[in-house]
Design an enzyme around this catalytic site. Structure first.
Site, PDB file in Angstrom:
ATOM      1  N   ASP A   1      -0.883  -3.272 -13.612  1.00 44.91           N
ATOM      2  CA  ASP A   1       0.252  -3.306 -14.546  1.00 44.91           C
ATOM      3  C   ASP A   1       0.495  -4.668 -15.198  1.00 44.91           C
ATOM      4  OD1 ASP A   1       0.652  -0.707 -13.855  1.00 44.91           O
ATOM      5  OD2 ASP A   1       2.719  -0.941 -13.184  1.00 44.91           O
TER       6      ASP A   1
ATOM      7  N   CYS B   1       3.980   6.412  -7.301  1.00 46.60           N
ATOM      8  CA  CYS B   1       4.048   7.652  -8.095  1.00 46.60           C
ATOM      9  C   CYS B   1       4.751   8.777  -7.342  1.00 46.60           C
ATOM     10  CB  CYS B   1       2.640   8.097  -8.474  1.00 46.60           C
ATOM     11  SG  CYS B   1       1.626   6.753  -9.104  1.00 46.60           S
TER      12      CYS B   1
ATOM     13  N   ALA C   1       2.577   4.628  -2.366  1.00 47.43           N
ATOM     14  CA  ALA C   1       2.341   5.445  -3.558  1.00 47.43           C
ATOM     15  C   ALA C   1       3.619   5.482  -4.394  1.00 47.43           C
ATOM     16  CB  ALA C   1       1.916   6.849  -3.138  1.00 47.43           C
TER      17      ALA C   1
ATOM     18  N   SER D   1       0.809  -1.229   0.000  1.00 41.66           N
ATOM     19  CA  SER D   1       0.000   0.000   0.000  1.00 41.66           C
ATOM     20  C   SER D   1       0.836   1.271   0.000  1.00 41.66           C
ATOM     21  CB  SER D   1      -0.911  -0.004   1.235  1.00 41.66           C
ATOM     22  OG  SER D   1      -1.713   1.150   1.265  1.00 41.66           O
TER      23      SER D   1
HETATM   24  C1  LIG Z   1       8.679   6.191 -10.349  1.00 45.67           C
HETATM   25  C2  LIG Z   1       7.264   5.899 -10.751  1.00 45.67           C
HETATM   26  C3  LIG Z   1       6.377   6.937 -10.918  1.00 45.67           C
HETATM   27  C4  LIG Z   1       5.062   6.679 -11.310  1.00 45.67           C
HETATM   28  N1  LIG Z   1       4.205   7.737 -11.480  1.00 45.67           N
HETATM   29  C5  LIG Z   1       2.933   7.507 -11.851  1.00 45.67           C
HETATM   30  C6  LIG Z   1       2.015   8.570 -11.999  1.00 45.67           C
HETATM   31  O1  LIG Z   1       2.347   9.747 -11.781  1.00 45.67           O
HETATM   32  N2  LIG Z   1       0.747   8.285 -12.389  1.00 45.67           N
HETATM   33  C7  LIG Z   1       0.321   7.009 -12.608  1.00 45.67           C
HETATM   34  O2  LIG Z   1      -0.851   6.801 -12.933  1.00 45.67           O
HETATM   35  N3  LIG Z   1       1.183   5.955 -12.462  1.00 45.67           N
HETATM   36  C8  LIG Z   1       2.467   6.180 -12.099  1.00 45.67           C
HETATM   37  N4  LIG Z   1       3.325   5.120 -11.930  1.00 45.67           N
HETATM   38  C9  LIG Z   1       2.852   3.750 -12.210  1.00 45.67           C
HETATM   39  C10 LIG Z   1       2.186   3.123 -11.000  1.00 45.67           C
HETATM   40  O3  LIG Z   1       3.019   3.171  -9.891  1.00 45.67           O
HETATM   41  C11 LIG Z   1       1.834   1.694 -11.329  1.00 45.67           C
HETATM   42  O4  LIG Z   1       1.040   1.669 -12.478  1.00 45.67           O
HETATM   43  C12 LIG Z   1       1.086   1.019 -10.189  1.00 45.67           C
HETATM   44  O5  LIG Z   1       1.882   0.915  -9.055  1.00 45.67           O
HETATM   45  C13 LIG Z   1       0.635  -0.364 -10.616  1.00 45.67           C
HETATM   46  O6  LIG Z   1      -0.020  -0.969  -9.577  1.00 45.67           O
HETATM   47  P1  LIG Z   1      -0.189  -2.547  -9.531  1.00 45.67           P
HETATM   48  O7  LIG Z   1      -0.910  -2.839  -8.287  1.00 45.67           O
HETATM   49  O8  LIG Z   1      -0.755  -3.026 -10.816  1.00 45.67           O
HETATM   50  O9  LIG Z   1       1.295  -3.118  -9.525  1.00 45.67           O
HETATM   51  P2  LIG Z   1       2.513  -2.866  -8.529  1.00 45.67           P
HETATM   52  O10 LIG Z   1       2.409  -1.545  -7.874  1.00 45.67           O
HETATM   53  O11 LIG Z   1       3.727  -3.168  -9.313  1.00 45.67           O
HETATM   54  O12 LIG Z   1       2.317  -3.977  -7.433  1.00 45.67           O
HETATM   55  C14 LIG Z   1       2.438  -5.346  -7.735  1.00 45.67           C
HETATM   56  C15 LIG Z   1       2.933  -6.064  -6.518  1.00 45.67           C
HETATM   57  O13 LIG Z   1       2.851  -7.444  -6.772  1.00 45.67           O
HETATM   58  C16 LIG Z   1       3.919  -8.075  -6.112  1.00 45.67           C
HETATM   59  N5  LIG Z   1       4.139  -9.384  -6.728  1.00 45.67           N
HETATM   60  C17 LIG Z   1       4.456  -9.650  -8.017  1.00 45.67           C
HETATM   61  N6  LIG Z   1       4.583 -10.978  -8.209  1.00 45.67           N
HETATM   62  C18 LIG Z   1       4.339 -11.574  -7.010  1.00 45.67           C
HETATM   63  C19 LIG Z   1       4.315 -12.916  -6.571  1.00 45.67           C
HETATM   64  N7  LIG Z   1       4.581 -13.910  -7.400  1.00 45.67           N
HETATM   65  N8  LIG Z   1       4.037 -13.147  -5.287  1.00 45.67           N
HETATM   66  C20 LIG Z   1       3.778 -12.140  -4.414  1.00 45.67           C
HETATM   67  N9  LIG Z   1       3.785 -10.845  -4.781  1.00 45.67           N
HETATM   68  C21 LIG Z   1       4.057 -10.565  -6.064  1.00 45.67           C
HETATM   69  C22 LIG Z   1       5.077  -7.122  -6.331  1.00 45.67           C
HETATM   70  O14 LIG Z   1       6.065  -7.308  -5.344  1.00 45.67           O
HETATM   71  C23 LIG Z   1       4.401  -5.777  -6.203  1.00 45.67           C
HETATM   72  O15 LIG Z   1       4.521  -5.244  -4.912  1.00 45.67           O
HETATM   73  C24 LIG Z   1       4.644   5.353 -11.535  1.00 45.67           C
HETATM   74  C25 LIG Z   1       5.535   4.296 -11.348  1.00 45.67           C
HETATM   75  C26 LIG Z   1       6.832   4.558 -10.959  1.00 45.67           C
HETATM   76  C27 LIG Z   1       7.781   3.414 -10.780  1.00 45.67           C
END
Ligand SMILES: Cc1cc2nc3c(=O)[nH]c(=O)nc-3n(C[C@H](O)[C@H](O)[C@H](O)COP(=O)(O)OP(=O)(O)OC[C@H]3O[C@@H](n4cnc5c(N)ncnc54)[C@H](O)[C@@H]3O)c2cc1C
Length: 566
Positions: free
Chosen positions: A291, A44, A42, A40
């Site tokens: 993602d 971003c 941020a 949990s």
């Molecule tokens: C520097 C940066 C800046 C950003 N700025 C923006 C912005 O301004 N605006 C915007 O809209 N987006 C932004 N993003 C993108 C945004 O952070 C991501 O799109 C978002 O975090 C995706 O969320 P998620 O839950 O899909 O995946 P994630 O946040 O990647 O979370 C997935 C989680 O799954 C876990 N996981 C993966 N495989 C396994 C497994 N086999 N077993 C257990 N756990 C696992 C990983 O450890 C991870 O913690 C930015 C990203 C970065 C890196």
């Protein structure tokens, strides 16, 4: 007991799905498996911790595992990695927990499974990739690692000028580092902005002390104990060696799809997990979002991979609704992106001109610089706004805004219009609010929409790229600068044959212009050039056109004596 919901991934999508599922179903047995230490947070906000604007990494953490366990009754298996999905028996195998990964794998049964496994940074196998000092930025551990060296480092090289690369250029400059930003393609934010809009951003970054090198490819990292040099290709076909004690690889991300692929779930053509409008995978009891999932582009209808936090959160909610008996859908994305780059904001959505062409649209482009509020109020700042519309009907296909001032609100307004299929004409008639501190009587969006309507109606204007091409052609046009002398002193076109004929003297001085040659009028932003072209045409100059966006958006050769002329 209620249904068993297992969620893999504990950041944006996973925890949004978990929280919403709990709100909808008080009886559900919900478990989140997260391999990392943090949940949990941020992501971003990470660039702003590195820049020092946000004081501590912990400030990005919104909720702890204890919060979810105690307040929401959601089991949190942090430090646990899901290793396989047995779809026949409906169990997830995972490693870790109290005894670490050395323990035998355990199994967790599910009725509904959510894949929210996110993405990981692309890292090509180049020499020196593992040297201390070479970083990626994906999670809080990366942020902590960069923070440990950023205050001691002197020179940073960022590889990749996507949104993260650009945001990090600002972050490293804020820490006082010398920054080189290299990008293999010919412009910043490739695929997100058209060339002339990207050049505005590039010039701003250069003014902020960032050494921008487009068209340079990373070859390797060098150093003995730690990073010392980044070697790239250069225009001269020789290698460019950049001294550096910190390098950030920011060349994109790839979806984490291994679990899904090994479980036999369908993977889409973008390489992300294929899902339907309900975010169901090819297995009706398994959902995927954020993602790791593929999306549909709302304008082309084609599958795309545009991983963003805002989408991941929306996905989480839709997934939970569907798991808990609802019928919610996620129709798709338009690639809306917003970012801050020093004193500029960049906003974009929909298709670039190039993408629109590739998708088979006959696209018209309106390019206008405009002040963000009434100039007489004081403090007005000009940004460039581009609208892309479909011919002949004028449906909006894309918007790009680059510059200082209030960009974000205008972007979202254009996106809202685009989402509902509005045309340029409809956008031009929206009843926007107006007061001098906030807008012009005709807001920049309305001006741009009207320019687009003029274009669709056949008004004779040319884009900077068309002008530049024509200047290299056999019958190069004569350029007519209708600005006054004080403006010309500040900045001039650095190419082509230019005649100076200030707008107030146009009627008296037009006799010196040839009628048997193509003429292109230009000014600061296009408005006077438009008026001048109309006057000339009505005076018998049949071969006159005016330059869209004029000098403000001219991305090529420029002579600037006053960097603040824009
Ligand atoms: C520097 C940066 C800046 C950003 N700025 C923006 C912005 O301004 N605006 C915007 O809209 N987006 C932004 N993003 C993108 C945004 O952070 C991501 O799109 C978002 O975090 C995706 O969320 P998620 O839950 O899909 O995946 P994630 O946040 O990647 O979370 C997935 C989680 O799954 C876990 N996981 C993966 N495989 C396994 C497994 N086999 N077993 C257990 N756990 C696992 C990983 O450890 C991870 O913690 C930015 C990203 C970065 C890196």
């Amino acid at each position: 007991l209620g249904q068993r919901i297992v969620i893999i991934g504990g950041v944006a999508c996973g925890l949004k799905a978990a929280s919403r599922a709990r709100r909808l179903d008080g009886q559900a047995d919900i478990t989140v498996i997260e391999q990392g230490r943090h949940i949990s947070y941020a992501a971003c906000g990470m660039p702003y911790v590195i820049s020092g604007r946000i004081k501590k990494v912990e400030d990005l953490v919104q909720r702890t595992p204890a919060y979810f366990e105690r307040l929401k009754g959601i089991r949190m298996l942090t430090g646990c990695r899901a290793t396989a999905i047995d779809r026949g028996r409906k169990v997830v195998r995972y490693l870790g927990g109290a005894g670490g990964e050395a323990e035998a794998p355990r199994e967790l049964p599910y009725d509904k499974l959510v894949l929210a496994t996110g993405a990981r940074p692309v890292a090509p196998p180049l020499p020196g990739l593992d040297l201390p000092g070479v970083f990626r930025l994906k999670d809080l551990a990366d942020t902590e690692a960069i923070l440990k060296v950023v205050c001691k480092a002197k020179r940073a090289v960022i590889i990749g000028a996507g949104p993260i690369g650009v945001e990090m250029a600002e972050a490293f400059r804020a820490r006082g580092l010398e920054v080189v930003l290299i990008e293999a393609r010919g412009q910043l934010l490739p695929g997100l902005l058209d060339f002339e809009m990207a050049r505005l951003l590039e010039r701003h970054l250069t003014r902020q002390g960032v050494d921008v090198r487009c068209g340079a490819k990373l070859l390797r990292f060098e150093g003995e104990e730690g990073l010392a040099r980044v070697v790239t290709s250069s225009e001269a076909a020789t290698e460019a060696v950049l001294e550096a004690d910190l390098a950030l690889l920011a060349i994109g991300v790839r979806p984490n799809v291994e679990l899904a692929r090994e479980a036999g779930l369908a993977i889409g053509q973008t390489g992300a997990i294929k899902v339907d409008d309900h975010l169901r995978t090819s297995d009706p009891d398994i959902y995927a979002g954020g993602d790791c999932a593929e999306m549909r582009h709302l304008l082309t209808g084609k599958p795309v991979y545009i991983p963003l936090g805002t989408t991941a959160n929306k996905h989480g909610r839709v997934i939970a609704d569907n798991i808990c008996g609802g019928g919610d859908t996620f129709p798709g994305v338009m690639g809306t992106a917003l970012l801050k780059a020093f004193d500029y904001t960049v906003g974009r959505s929909g298709l670039t001109a190039e993408a629109a062409r590739e998708a088979g649209f006959d696209a018209a482009q309106a390019l206008v610089p405009a002040p963000d509020h009434a100039h007489y109020y004081g403090g007005a700042q000009a940004f460039a706004l581009k609208l892309i519309c479909e011919r002949p009907g004028g449906r909006l296909l894309g918007v790009q805004i680059v510059g200082p001032g209030e960009v974000a609100g205008r972007l979202d307004t254009a996106v809202a219009a685009m989402s509902f299929g509005a045309t340029a004409e409809q956008l031009s008639k929206i009843d926007f609010g107006y007061s001098p501190p906030f807008a012009q009587a005709m807001d920049a969006l309305i001006v741009a929409a009207n320019v687009a309507r003029n274009k669709l109606a056949g008004v004779a204007s040319v884009l900077p790229e068309e002008v530049r091409r024509a200047l290299d052609g056999p019958d190069a046009p004569l350029l007519v600068d209708v600005r006054g002398a004080p403006e010309r002193q500040k900045a001039r076109l650095g190419v082509g044959e230019v005649v100076h004929l200030p707008f107030p003297q146009l009627r008296k001085g037009m006799a010196k212009l040839p009628k048997d040659r193509d003429l292109i009028t230009f000014c600061w932003g296009g408005q006077r050039a438009y008026e001048a072209a109309l006057i000339l045409r009505r005076s018998g100059f049949e071969r006159v056109r005016f330059m869209d966006g004029s000098l403000f958006t001219w991305p090529y050769e420029l002579e600037e004596d006053d960097p603040g002329w824009r």
